[in-house]
Write a protein that holds these residues in place. Structure first.
Motif, PDB file in Angstrom:
ATOM      1  N   ARG A   1       1.248   3.061   0.889  1.00  0.00           N
ATOM      2  CA  ARG A   1       0.245   3.422   0.859  1.00  0.00           C
ATOM      3  C   ARG A   1      -0.280   4.023  -0.679  1.00  0.00           C
ATOM      4  O   ARG A   1       0.554   4.297  -1.402  1.00  0.00           O
ATOM      5  N   ASP A   2      -1.615   3.883  -0.947  1.00  0.00           N
ATOM      6  CA  ASP A   2      -2.142   4.158  -2.074  1.00  0.00           C
ATOM      7  C   ASP A   2      -2.497   5.907  -2.274  1.00  0.00           C
ATOM      8  O   ASP A   2      -1.803   6.406  -1.242  1.00  0.00           O
ATOM      9  N   GLU A   3      -2.897   6.318  -3.569  1.00  0.00           N
ATOM     10  CA  GLU A   3      -3.091   7.544  -3.496  1.00  0.00           C
ATOM     11  C   GLU A   3      -4.154   8.282  -2.628  1.00  0.00           C
ATOM     12  O   GLU A   3      -4.115   9.541  -2.114  1.00  0.00           O
TER      13      GLU A   3
ATOM     14  N   ARG B   1       2.510  15.484  -4.909  1.00  0.00           N
ATOM     15  CA  ARG B   1       3.098  14.520  -3.900  1.00  0.00           C
ATOM     16  C   ARG B   1       4.250  13.675  -4.680  1.00  0.00           C
ATOM     17  O   ARG B   1       5.247  13.516  -4.065  1.00  0.00           O
ATOM     18  N   ARG B   2       4.165  13.382  -5.935  1.00  0.00           N
ATOM     19  CA  ARG B   2       5.382  12.648  -6.615  1.00  0.00           C
ATOM     20  C   ARG B   2       6.480  13.572  -6.654  1.00  0.00           C
ATOM     21  O   ARG B   2       7.832  13.184  -6.501  1.00  0.00           O
TER      22      ARG B   2
ATOM     23  N   HIS C   1       7.095   4.331  -3.410  1.00  0.00           N
ATOM     24  CA  HIS C   1       5.843   5.157  -3.011  1.00  0.00           C
ATOM     25  C   HIS C   1       5.519   6.064  -4.134  1.00  0.00           C
ATOM     26  O   HIS C   1       4.407   6.268  -4.594  1.00  0.00           O
TER      27      HIS C   1
ATOM     28  N   THR D   1       1.822   6.308  -6.462  1.00  0.00           N
ATOM     29  CA  THR D   1       1.411   7.717  -6.418  1.00  0.00           C
ATOM     30  C   THR D   1       0.939   8.124  -7.496  1.00  0.00           C
ATOM     31  O   THR D   1       1.456   8.527  -8.484  1.00  0.00           O
ATOM     32  N   ARG D   2      -0.196   9.003  -7.517  1.00  0.00           N
ATOM     33  CA  ARG D   2      -0.949   9.288  -8.593  1.00  0.00           C
ATOM     34  C   ARG D   2      -0.949  10.906  -8.961  1.00  0.00           C
ATOM     35  O   ARG D   2      -1.057  11.498  -9.832  1.00  0.00           O
ATOM     36  N   ASP D   3      -0.778  11.540  -7.456  1.00  0.00           N
ATOM     37  CA  ASP D   3      -0.912  12.981  -7.423  1.00  0.00           C
ATOM     38  C   ASP D   3       0.507  13.460  -7.929  1.00  0.00           C
ATOM     39  O   ASP D   3       1.583  13.382  -7.160  1.00  0.00           O
ATOM     40  N   ASP D   4       0.446  14.435  -8.834  1.00  0.00           N
ATOM     41  CA  ASP D   4       1.697  15.175  -9.341  1.00  0.00           C
ATOM     42  C   ASP D   4       2.362  15.719  -8.391  1.00  0.00           C
ATOM     43  O   ASP D   4       3.696  15.637  -8.327  1.00  0.00           O
TER      44      ASP D   4
END
Length: 375
Positions: free
Chosen positions: A124-126, A209-210, A200, A204-207
């Motif tokens: 999935r994307d961000e 979530r990363r 993933h 992922t661009r969200d810190d």
């Protein structure tokens, strides 16, 4: 025919874009191409969710060339004896965007069959939208054959156990081979899960979530380490706790790249039952990881890890001295839950003491009368 050719061209172009998104020196992209585990990527945004990329291992497994694979739905591997219920399970999971793991009978280009352990997961994307499906395969036909051979040997041994001790020994050896095959499959599945999480992380661009994904990856890698260590001894019913702790703790500290986190180890040779290996690995990973995070302050810190046997019990002490730092509340709560669940499963007692900058955690559990020295 022209429409079919156009669909395959679109699929190949999508695969080229996917590869172009990874630098040639990207270790994950290189591992994807070079690994012996067959892997494919499909594009659900194109008609019939075609394969847009596959590695060499997949081509060798199926006997098809790249031109014969790209642009086709992976159902072309199905045949007359493929279980329709299994096919439906895969179709439903893909349609609803869920992970799925199945064992399915597939067919190679030459018509020969093989049992395929398939794991499919959406990428999935961000925004949470599915951009690809990732699938890994494992040919376990030999394991199926060994299971049948082992069953026949076991029945014969049960019938004439008094006369045929040699046959019984042969059956036990075959059983050991099967255990190692299963171990190999478990390690490959853990590798696949780690690869999916790493993929993933890349998209992922969200810190926040990363960081969550990185904590999941850390725990998967701890389980991979314990799985690898389970079969370093001839007796697979035992697990070398000290050697495992040495490798895991050293890797955790080295991964920080910090020279001011000073590690000392006092590890006596100690074997524990293999059934305790997984929860013990999670306890070590959580406690040492917690100590390492506290040592990431400006002043670094000291970490001392002790493992020894005491009156039939395993005693593990993790002591660190460092300045307190801010921590991720969500990750800390997950760590606490894992510790409690693992301790409950083992019947272990965990005691934590805080003395200024010094934190001491003792873990004590009964391990029975296994030999202390594995060598």
């Amino acid at each position: 025919m022209q429409e079919k050719d156009q669909h395959r061209t679109n699929a190949r172009n999508a695969g080229n874009r996917l590869v172009a998104g990874h630098a040639s020196e990207d270790p994950f992209a290189a591992a994807f191409k070079a690994t012996r585990m067959p892997m494919i990527v499909t594009d659900p945004h194109q008609p019939d969710n075609p394969i847009i990329f596959c590695n060499e291992a997949f081509r060798k497994l199926t006997g098809y060339s790249d031109d014969q694979i790209i642009g086709r739905n992976c159902r072309f591997l199905q045949g007359p004896d493929t279980d329709p219920d299994t096919v439906s399970k895969v179709r439903e999971a893909v349609a609803t965007g869920r992970d799925v793991a199945v064992d399915i009978l597939n067919y190679r280009k030459d018509g020969s069959t093989f049992w395929n352990a398939v794991f499919i997961s959406p990428v999935r994307d961000e925004a949470g939208s599915i951009v690809y499906f990732f699938a890994s395969q494992l040919d376990f036909t030999n394991v199926k054959s060994r299971e049948a051979d082992l069953a026949a040997a076991r029945h014969e041994a049960e019938a004439e156990v008094a006369k045929h001790t040699a046959n019984l020994r042969s059956a036990l050896e075959a059983r050991m081979l099967l255990v190692h095959e299963v171990d190999h499959r478990v390690k490959n599945n853990l590798l696949t899960m780690a690869s999916i999480v790493k993929m993933h992380i890349r998209v992922t661009r969200d810190d926040g979530r990363r960081q969550t994904l990185l904590s999941v990856l850390n725990r998967i890698e701890a389980l991979s380490t314990v799985q690898r260590k389970l079969f370093t001894l001839e007796d697979v019913s035992k697990f070398d706790m000290s050697e495992f702790t040495r490798e895991l703790v050293t890797d955790l500290v080295d991964a920080t790249g910090r020279k001011d986190i000073r590690l000392s180890l006092d590890l006596a040779p100690l074997l524990v039952p293999a059934v305790k290996a997984t929860p013990l690995s999670l306890i070590v990973n959580e406690l040492v990881g917690d100590a390492v995070r506290r040592g990431l302050s400006d002043g670094g810190g000291d970490i001392n890890v002790v493992v020894r046997r005491l009156n039939g019990h395993l005693l593990m002490r993790i002591e660190d001295t460092s300045e307190p730092v801010d921590f991720d509340v969500e990750n800390a709560e997950l760590g606490r839950m894992l510790l409690e669940a693992s301790a409950h499963q083992l019947g272990a007692e965990i005691e934590r003491k805080q003395e200024g900058r010094r934190t001491i955690v003792d873990v004590v559990l009964l391990v029975g009368d296994l030999e202390e020295d594995a060598r």
